[in-house]
Design an enzyme around this catalytic site. Structure first.
Site, PDB file in Angstrom:
ATOM      1  N   LYS A  52      17.445  39.311  69.458  1.00 41.53           N
ATOM      2  CA  LYS A  52      16.949  37.946  69.679  1.00 41.53           C
ATOM      3  C   LYS A  52      18.033  37.099  70.374  1.00 41.53           C
ATOM      4  CE  LYS A  52      13.835  38.203  65.726  1.00 41.53           C
ATOM      5  NZ  LYS A  52      13.646  37.964  64.279  1.00 41.53           N
ATOM      6  N   GLN A  96      16.425  35.078  59.172  1.00 41.63           N
ATOM      7  CA  GLN A  96      15.965  36.462  59.233  1.00 41.63           C
ATOM      8  C   GLN A  96      15.612  36.972  57.833  1.00 41.63           C
ATOM      9  OE1 GLN A  96      15.534  38.302  62.157  1.00 41.63           O
ATOM     10  NE2 GLN A  96      14.622  39.856  60.826  1.00 41.63           N
ATOM     11  N   ASP A 119       9.652  30.261  63.816  1.00 38.98           N
ATOM     12  CA  ASP A 119       8.985  31.454  63.281  1.00 38.98           C
ATOM     13  C   ASP A 119       7.566  31.128  62.808  1.00 38.98           C
ATOM     14  OD1 ASP A 119      10.275  33.878  63.491  1.00 38.98           O
ATOM     15  OD2 ASP A 119      11.543  33.584  61.722  1.00 38.98           O
TER      16      ASP A 119
END
Ligand code: NAD
Length: 295
Positions: A52, A96, A119
């Site tokens: 990412k 994460q 997200d």
């Protein structure tokens, strides 16, 4: 049979975003800035976060990796999130998952400012998605929708069967496919581990989204001719002949199912690369929405 080439489409999307970033730069505007928080040393998480961050750099975003040890307490992580929420330079950030067991995942996701939640995991954003309002759509289902859109796969009136009800893939894609959007208007069946006679559903499906994480689960005799298959599964299977000692395997018996399918995603090279592209897209949207709010 058409391959839904996620690698190719994700590169197109990244090129489009890079062009927008270039224009922002030439207008003297601040470029989008994504931060990623990683707690601990989980191998797969390290790989995901690394890709990412690299993707950000390649398209001209700023990126910050916040790496915390797995001894980090919940309060310390929440304090870090508060810092990122307050930092005007950061447009969006992700935490994460999975987090170490001593940290309450729900508490952490709730602490993220919904306007920076690229997200799309915050309940406020998830609720907006269900109500078809402007929001951040979680990157994997967003990527699936974009892939179907760019290949002009017809979804309206079709029977879509989703396998798996996770909060990050199965549940949101089942909602998105039933919305009144152009890629939507499907009749959706959400199946899961307690579904009885799953085959009866998959055999009737015009579109199957498989997100359960069991290698080669979906076999050719479980689908009808002309089916559209999107394979979300990513499982690392030990393989001594592979450089890394494992290979990535999807949920679908690609070799045989592809003979019956009208469209199908490969693994790797299908949904995976789309997920990263759509996280970048969400970060660009966060930047643009932040600017609009200030104007
Ligand atoms: P998960 O692992 O949290 O849950 C699996 C789901 O599958 C559950 O809802 C369960 O009910 C269902 N399930 C399990 N066995 C079943 C069975 N026999 N029949 C029907 N349903 C069954 O789900 P997840 O986090 O969405 O991950 C699913 C897969 O997708 C994993 O392989 C994961 O690595 C992969 N994934 C890929 C991406 C990507 O970018 N391509 C993103 C996220 C997840």
């Amino acid at each position: 049979m058409v391959i839904l080439d996620g690698k190719k489409i994700s590169n197109q999307i990244k090129d489009e975003i890079a062009a927008e970033v270039k224009e922002m730069k030439s207008n003297g505007e601040k470029v989008p800035h994504l931060a990623a928080v990683l707690v601990g040393e989980d191998g797969a998480s390290l790989t995901y976060v690394g890709s990412k961050v690299r993707a950000c750099e390649r398209i001209g975003f700023e990126s910050t990796l916040v790496k915390l040890p797995d001894t980090t307490t919940e309060d310390e992580l929440l304090a870090k999130i508060a810092d990122l929420n307050a930092d005007d330079d950061i447009d969006g950030f992700i935490v994460q998952l999975p987090l170490p067991k001593h940290i309450d995942e729900q508490k952490v996701l709730l602490a993220v400012d919904p306007d920076k939640d690229v997200d799309g995991f915050h309940p406020a954003n998830f609720g907006k998605m269900a109500l078809e309002m402007q929001t951040f759509i979680p990157a994997t289902p967003f990527g699936i929708m974009e892939l179907l859109k760019r290949y002009e796969v017809e979804t309206s009136g079709k029977h879509a069967v989703v396998i798996g009800r996770s909060h990050i893939v199965g549940r949101p894609i089942s909602i998105l496919l039933s919305t009144k959007d152009k890629v939507g208007n499907a009749t959706v069946t959400l199946t899961h581990s307690r579904t009885k006679d799953l085959e009866a559903f998959t055999k009737d499906a015009d579109i199957i989204i498989s997100a359960l994480g069991v290698p080669n689960f979906l076999k050719a005799d479980m689908v009808k001719d002309g089916v559209v298959v999107v394979d979300v599964g990513i499982t690392r299977v030990p393989d001594e002949t592979a450089k890394r000692g494992y290979r990535i395997v999807g949920d679908v018996d690609f070799e045989n199912v592809s003979k019956k399918a009208s469209y199908i995603t490969p693994v790797p090279g299908g949904v995976g690369p789309m997920t990263i592209a759509m996280l970048l897209k969400n970060t660009l949207l966060a930047r643009q929405r932040g600017m609009a709010k200030k104007a």
